[in-house]
Design an enzyme around this catalytic site. Structure first.
Site, PDB file in Angstrom:
ATOM      1  CG  ASN A 162      -1.821   1.118   1.238  1.00 33.87           C
ATOM      2  OD1 ASN A 162      -2.650   1.441   0.270  1.00 33.87           O
ATOM      3  ND2 ASN A 162      -1.944   2.035   2.531  1.00 33.87           N
ATOM      4  CG  ASP A 173      -2.905   3.122   6.643  1.00 30.25           C
ATOM      5  OD1 ASP A 173      -4.057   4.048   6.822  1.00 30.25           O
ATOM      6  OD2 ASP A 173      -3.015   2.514   5.852  1.00 30.25           O
TER       7      ASP A 173
END
Ligand code: GRF
Length: 199
Positions: free
Chosen positions: A104, A142
């Site tokens: 990501n 995250d």
């Protein structure tokens, strides 16, 4: 290397990958672009045969959508799956299926500012530096091992838009640099650390 991209919006990160491939900077091919937004501009950046999209609201559950997405992604036999502006949280089922080759790009210097509105939050805190991170995806949002980061200065007269623009400009070369490592077989996740093998 076979790269699948998950995205929900404009697709400038996908475009950076496509541009690097076309000038011979990245030995890879985009084997699919997957979006939760059928109207997303990102889909228009590749040929129709490479597009997959579905409206999550037409699925009975988050898990059902994630399963359909995972099946579609697996069908293109990707070596790497890149989330580039994908705005849905990927459930554990999806992550476990691709963990270790699921990346990501996030617009902050993780672990600072996981989540949304990172530029406004950095400005509100008076940060002097901000930037972008490419990391392995794990179930926690995250939070996976950070592979590489790009740093930009925060200017006194910055608003969130100006800062976002400056960060986006470094996201593109950052993502391509990480994918070059991946395509060269030099990137592997081991729990919370990564290995860039020696050669
Ligand atoms: C980028 O800023 C990325 O870091 C964030 O969403 C934005 C996607 O931009 N996750 P684009 O769709 O690649 O232009």
């Amino acid at each position: 290397a076979r790269i699948a991209v998950l995205a929900s919006g404009r697709g400038s990160n996908l475009q950076a990958i496509l541009d690097a491939i076309s000038v011979g900077e990245l030995p890879a091919e985009i084997v699919g672009v997957f979006s939760d937004k059928p109207a997303a501009a990102v889909l228009q950046r590749v040929a129709p045969a490479l597009r997959w999209s579905a409206d999550a609201r037409t699925f009975p559950s988050r898990e059902a959508f994630d399963a359909a997405l995972a099946d579609a992604v697996a069908a293109c036999r990707p070596d790497w799956v890149v989330c580039a502006g994908y705005m849905r949280i990927l459930g554990d089922g999806f992550v476990s299926r691709f963990r270790g080759r699921l990346l990501n790009i996030h617009p902050s210097l993780l672990p600072r500012y996981p989540g949304l509105r990172t530029h406004a939050r950095a400005l509100a805190d008076g940060q002097r530096e901000h930037g972008a991170s490419v990391h392995f995806v794990i179930p926690e949002l995250d939070a996976g091992a950070v592979i590489a980061q790009a740093v930009v200065p925060v200017r006194a007269d910055d608003d969130a838009e100006a800062l976002a623009t400056r960060v986006l400009a470094v996201e593109h070369p950052l993502l391509v640099a990480v994918l070059r490592l991946a395509a060269a077989g030099r990137l592997a996740e081991h729990g919370t650390t990564i290995t860039l093998d020696g050669h």
